[in-house]
Write a protein that holds these residues in place. Structure first.
Motif, short mmCIF file in Angstrom:
data_model
loop_
_atom_site.label_atom_id
_atom_site.label_comp_id
_atom_site.label_asym_id
_atom_site.label_seq_id
_atom_site.Cartn_x
_atom_site.Cartn_y
_atom_site.Cartn_z
N ARG A 51 56.11 68.82 8.63
CA ARG A 51 57.24 69.52 8.61
C ARG A 51 58.23 68.57 9.96
NH1 ARG A 51 53.98 73.61 7.20
NH2 ARG A 51 54.95 74.60 5.36
N TYR A 52 57.57 68.65 11.26
CA TYR A 52 57.22 67.55 12.83
C TYR A 52 58.26 66.43 12.12
CZ TYR A 52 54.31 70.62 15.49
OH TYR A 52 53.66 71.87 15.71
N ARG B 218 59.82 65.25 9.53
CA ARG B 218 61.15 65.37 8.67
C ARG B 218 62.33 66.12 9.55
NH1 ARG B 218 65.04 65.43 5.61
NH2 ARG B 218 65.24 66.59 3.74
N TRP B 219 61.87 66.52 10.47
CA TRP B 219 63.10 67.74 10.81
C TRP B 219 63.39 66.48 12.14
CZ3 TRP B 219 59.40 72.53 12.06
CH2 TRP B 219 59.57 73.38 11.00
N SER B 220 62.32 65.17 12.26
CA SER B 220 63.22 64.54 13.57
C SER B 220 63.65 63.20 13.04
CB SER B 220 61.74 63.84 14.28
OG SER B 220 60.80 65.13 15.32
N LEU C 111 60.69 70.22 0.91
CA LEU C 111 61.20 69.08 2.41
C LEU C 111 60.36 67.65 1.80
CD1 LEU C 111 60.07 71.42 5.69
CD2 LEU C 111 62.01 71.18 4.70
#
Length: 253
Positions: free
Chosen positions: A199-200, A202-204, A221
């Motif tokens: 998740r980190y 993907r969000w970055s 995701l």
């Protein structure tokens, strides 16, 4: 989807990989929660918690010595070897984070490895925190004694209810936050905080690739989700471009 993932990975200079128990299953090492997994036969509370060790350290050490023998007899599989090759291609831009304690990545040739849950081939002193490698299985009688202070040593693994090593977790989070492409392979994506690494990324802004036979909480995701085992998925992902293949041949790694 696969073609784009291949291109993204081939062109990336910063790649972060997270591996779980599924990557070592082809080497004969059981996973944990799947049918036939360790936690179907053994209770977590009896073998993999600080409380279990406090109650009966001899029982816990006997179990880990048994697992140590099994793991040392195993060999890295094609998936481990492919990731070692990918590291050689990417150099310093590559980081491999593993939830596994079997050391098979290193035995396959990987060097830029972050072990979130420790290593079954090491012991850690209960008193002074010294870490030492275990002797070969045939010469090992648990529990080991610390060479520095002579105290009893415990397995150098992270048990349920314990925190992950701060430096290892921080380095893993940094690698995934900075990655251009992130691979999550053979993990249920259900155990935190490792489950959040994808998740980190993907969000970055990273391109996120998941390889796992079954959907996971991370699947929605992922830019590319390969419903395959680790070996099959990595062979597909790391196949050379079609134009590099002899006419009539299928892509091969």
């Amino acid at each position: 989807m696969l073609k784009e993932a291949q291109t993204r990975l081939r062109e990336a200079t910063r790649v972060a990989v997270l591996t779980g128990a599924g990557i070592s299953a082809p080497s004969g090492i059981p996973t944990f929660r799947d049918p036939g997994g360790l936690w179907k036969e053994f209770r977590i509370e009896d073998y993999a918690t600080p409380e279990a060790y406090a109650r009966d350290p001899e029982r816990v050490w006997a179990w880990y010595a048994w697992r140590y023998r099994k793991i040392q007899a195993a060999r890295p599989n094609r998936a481990h070897e492919l990731l070692a090759r990918l590291e050689a291609e990417k150099g310093e831009g590559f980081v491999l984070v593993t939830q596994n304690i079997d050391g098979l990545h290193q035995r396959a040739g990987s060097r830029r490895v972050i072990e979130l849950h420790g290593n079954i081939a090491r012991a850690r002193c209960e008193w002074c925190d010294a870490r030492v490698p275990l002797p070969p299985p045939e010469a090992f009688t648990p529990p080991p004694t610390c060479p520095r202070c002579t105290s009893r040593m415990r397995p150098d693994v992270v048990w349920f209810g314990e925190f992950l090593p701060e430096k290892a977790l921080a380095a893993a989070e940094r690698a995934f936050a900075e990655a251009e492409v992130a691979l999550v392979i053979g993990t249920s994506a259900a155990v935190e905080p490792a489950a959040s690494l994808g998740r980190y990324a993907r969000w970055s802004g990273a391109y996120l690739i998941e390889i796992n036979p079954e959907p996971t909480p991370l699947t929605p995701l992922a830019h590319c989700a390969l419903r395959m085992g680790a070996v099959e998925g990595l062979e597909a992902l790391l196949a050379p471009p079609a134009e590099d293949q002899p006419e009539g041949d299928l892509p091969k790694p």
